[in-house]
Design a protein around this motif. Structure first.
Motif, PDB file in Angstrom:
ATOM      1  N   ASP A   1       0.848  -1.190   0.000  1.00  0.00           N
ATOM      2  CA  ASP A   1       0.000   0.000   0.000  1.00  0.00           C
ATOM      3  C   ASP A   1       0.886   1.243   0.000  1.00  0.00           C
ATOM      4  O   ASP A   1       1.760   1.376   0.858  1.00  0.00           O
ATOM      5  CB  ASP A   1      -0.849   0.060   1.289  1.00  0.00           C
ATOM      6  N   PHE A   2       0.640   2.139  -0.937  1.00  0.00           N
ATOM      7  CA  PHE A   2       1.388   3.401  -0.960  1.00  0.00           C
ATOM      8  C   PHE A   2       0.412   4.538  -1.186  1.00  0.00           C
ATOM      9  O   PHE A   2      -0.640   4.358  -1.815  1.00  0.00           O
ATOM     10  CB  PHE A   2       2.431   3.411  -2.087  1.00  0.00           C
ATOM     11  N   CYS A   3       0.758   5.709  -0.644  1.00  0.00           N
ATOM     12  CA  CYS A   3      -0.062   6.868  -0.963  1.00  0.00           C
ATOM     13  C   CYS A   3       0.847   8.072  -1.232  1.00  0.00           C
ATOM     14  O   CYS A   3       2.032   8.075  -0.887  1.00  0.00           O
ATOM     15  CB  CYS A   3      -1.085   7.159   0.130  1.00  0.00           C
ATOM     16  N   ALA A   4       0.265   9.054  -1.908  1.00  0.00           N
ATOM     17  CA  ALA A   4       0.974  10.308  -2.188  1.00  0.00           C
ATOM     18  C   ALA A   4       0.346  11.389  -1.337  1.00  0.00           C
ATOM     19  O   ALA A   4      -0.889  11.483  -1.240  1.00  0.00           O
ATOM     20  CB  ALA A   4       0.860  10.652  -3.674  1.00  0.00           C
ATOM     21  N   GLN A   5       1.210  12.198  -0.715  1.00  0.00           N
ATOM     22  CA  GLN A   5       0.735  13.272   0.167  1.00  0.00           C
ATOM     23  C   GLN A   5       1.413  14.586  -0.206  1.00  0.00           C
ATOM     24  O   GLN A   5       2.548  14.601  -0.660  1.00  0.00           O
ATOM     25  CB  GLN A   5       1.118  12.975   1.618  1.00  0.00           C
ATOM     26  N   SER A   6       0.678  15.679   0.054  1.00  0.00           N
ATOM     27  CA  SER A   6       1.306  16.994  -0.058  1.00  0.00           C
ATOM     28  C   SER A   6       2.105  17.242   1.219  1.00  0.00           C
ATOM     29  O   SER A   6       2.023  16.464   2.179  1.00  0.00           O
ATOM     30  CB  SER A   6       0.233  18.067  -0.236  1.00  0.00           C
ATOM     31  N   ALA A   7       2.848  18.357   1.237  1.00  0.00           N
ATOM     32  CA  ALA A   7       3.689  18.665   2.401  1.00  0.00           C
ATOM     33  C   ALA A   7       2.870  18.781   3.672  1.00  0.00           C
ATOM     34  O   ALA A   7       3.348  18.479   4.773  1.00  0.00           O
ATOM     35  CB  ALA A   7       4.460  19.951   2.140  1.00  0.00           C
ATOM     36  N   ASP A   8       1.590  19.206   3.560  1.00  0.00           N
ATOM     37  CA  ASP A   8       0.763  19.347   4.773  1.00  0.00           C
ATOM     38  C   ASP A   8      -0.006  18.065   5.104  1.00  0.00           C
ATOM     39  O   ASP A   8      -0.883  18.057   5.967  1.00  0.00           O
ATOM     40  CB  ASP A   8      -0.210  20.532   4.637  1.00  0.00           C
ATOM     41  N   GLY A   9       0.322  16.948   4.430  1.00  0.00           N
ATOM     42  CA  GLY A   9      -0.284  15.662   4.776  1.00  0.00           C
ATOM     43  C   GLY A   9      -1.594  15.368   4.059  1.00  0.00           C
ATOM     44  O   GLY A   9      -2.229  14.340   4.324  1.00  0.00           O
ATOM     45  N   THR A  10      -2.008  16.241   3.126  1.00  0.00           N
ATOM     46  CA  THR A  10      -3.249  15.983   2.385  1.00  0.00           C
ATOM     47  C   THR A  10      -3.051  14.806   1.436  1.00  0.00           C
ATOM     48  O   THR A  10      -2.030  14.719   0.744  1.00  0.00           O
ATOM     49  CB  THR A  10      -3.652  17.234   1.563  1.00  0.00           C
ATOM     50  N   LEU A  11      -4.048  13.914   1.403  1.00  0.00           N
ATOM     51  CA  LEU A  11      -3.967  12.746   0.520  1.00  0.00           C
ATOM     52  C   LEU A  11      -4.163  13.183  -0.934  1.00  0.00           C
ATOM     53  O   LEU A  11      -5.184  13.776  -1.291  1.00  0.00           O
ATOM     54  CB  LEU A  11      -5.055  11.731   0.911  1.00  0.00           C
ATOM     55  N   LEU A  12      -3.184  12.851  -1.793  1.00  0.00           N
ATOM     56  CA  LEU A  12      -3.267  13.219  -3.212  1.00  0.00           C
ATOM     57  C   LEU A  12      -3.482  12.007  -4.112  1.00  0.00           C
ATOM     58  O   LEU A  12      -4.001  12.139  -5.224  1.00  0.00           O
ATOM     59  CB  LEU A  12      -1.984  13.928  -3.655  1.00  0.00           C
ATOM     60  N   GLY A  13      -3.050  10.834  -3.641  1.00  0.00           N
ATOM     61  CA  GLY A  13      -3.181   9.654  -4.484  1.00  0.00           C
ATOM     62  C   GLY A  13      -2.963   8.393  -3.680  1.00  0.00           C
ATOM     63  O   GLY A  13      -2.440   8.449  -2.555  1.00  0.00           O
ATOM     64  N   SER A  14      -3.362   7.279  -4.271  1.00  0.00           N
ATOM     65  CA  SER A  14      -3.265   6.023  -3.539  1.00  0.00           C
ATOM     66  C   SER A  14      -3.203   4.851  -4.515  1.00  0.00           C
ATOM     67  O   SER A  14      -3.754   4.906  -5.620  1.00  0.00           O
ATOM     68  CB  SER A  14      -4.503   5.898  -2.642  1.00  0.00           C
ATOM     69  N   ILE A  15      -2.510   3.780  -4.083  1.00  0.00           N
ATOM     70  CA  ILE A  15      -2.459   2.547  -4.874  1.00  0.00           C
ATOM     71  C   ILE A  15      -2.480   1.362  -3.917  1.00  0.00           C
ATOM     72  O   ILE A  15      -1.938   1.447  -2.806  1.00  0.00           O
ATOM     73  CB  ILE A  15      -1.186   2.502  -5.756  1.00  0.00           C
ATOM     74  N   SER A  16      -3.143   0.281  -4.322  1.00  0.00           N
ATOM     75  CA  SER A  16      -3.097  -0.935  -3.520  1.00  0.00           C
ATOM     76  C   SER A  16      -3.092  -2.167  -4.417  1.00  0.00           C
ATOM     77  O   SER A  16      -3.359  -2.076  -5.615  1.00  0.00           O
ATOM     78  CB  SER A  16      -4.261  -0.977  -2.519  1.00  0.00           C
ATOM     79  N   PHE A  17      -2.765  -3.301  -3.807  1.00  0.00           N
ATOM     80  CA  PHE A  17      -2.633  -4.575  -4.523  1.00  0.00           C
ATOM     81  C   PHE A  17      -3.350  -5.667  -3.727  1.00  0.00           C
ATOM     82  O   PHE A  17      -3.287  -5.673  -2.497  1.00  0.00           O
ATOM     83  CB  PHE A  17      -1.161  -4.974  -4.658  1.00  0.00           C
TER      84      PHE A  17
END
Ligand SMILES: CC(C)(COP(=O)(O)OP(=O)(O)OC[C@H]1O[C@@H](n2cnc3c(N)ncnc32)[C@H](O)[C@@H]1OP(=O)(O)O)[C@@H](O)C(=O)NCCC(=O)NCCS
Length: 165
Positions: free
Chosen positions: A47-63
């Motif tokens: 599981d990985f996610c992408a965050q902005s510098a302030d911790g906002t969720l920008l993207g996600s991937i799972s398997f």
């Protein structure tokens, strides 16, 4: 400086639901790929996610663990990037990072339902016609990535494999 960080963890459930609703709309649970997630568990290590510098969720991937016929494999998805942050490389970074983390000895094949022009840049190709999902899917959107030998011989029904988690 990159406007996002890729983090090795899953987002909190409420943020993830909001992101997936935004990206896929309310009909997302009716998709055939969803049948492979029911009664299954995402692989926490991938599981990985992408965050902005302030911790906002920008993207996600799972398997998700699956069998293709008798072959252990992973289902990639959902891959989602917030609509206001698409087109800056987040999706590709999420895929590259997560695919590099996958243990290819345990899971030599990754399968997904998606657009070939997007996914071929990270090595996906159309699955052999003998691979079947438990529901309707456009065969041109059923994609696999793996070694040539593994992919060429793939056949059979795809089903959830939570016991592989
Ligand atoms: C598909 C998605 C994950 C791409 O994420 P992203 O962060 O915008 O992608 P990237 O920035 O890494 O790549 C952008 C490039 O991919 C292209 N691209 C995006 N979606 C595409 C698609 N469906 N088919 C072909 N190319 C696509 C863009 O045109 C852009 O091309 P360029 O680099 O030549 O300008 C994102 O658009 C999204 O979440 N969409 C809604 C949900 C979805 O469809 N998920 C995938 C379902 S399997």
């Amino acid at each position: 400086m990159k406007p996002f960080d890729i983090i090795s963890s899953s987002p909190d459930a409420a943020s993830l639901t909001r992101l997936l609703d935004l990206c896929f709309g309310p009909g997302r649970h009716a998709r055939t790929a969803e049948r492979l997630r029911e009664g299954n568990r995402a692989m926490a290590d991938y599981d990985f996610c992408a965050q902005s510098a302030d911790g906002t969720l920008l993207g996600s991937i799972s398997f998700w663990p699956i069998y293709i016929g008798q072959s252990p494999a992973l289902l990639l998805g959902p891959l989602a990037v917030h609509p206001e942050h698409q087109g800056v490389g987040i999706g590709e970074h999420l895929m590259q990072t997560a695919l590099a983390a996958v243990d290819a000895k345990r899971f030599p094949i990754v399968l997904l339902v998606g657009d070939l022009p997007y996914y071929e840049r990270v090595g996906f190709a159309v699955a052999p016609p003998a691979v079947r999902l438990p529901g309707p899917v456009d065969p041109a959107r059923l994609l696999v990535k793996g070694g040539h030998a593994e992919c060429a011989d793939l056949a059979g029904l795809v089903r959830p494999a939570p016991e592989l988690c």
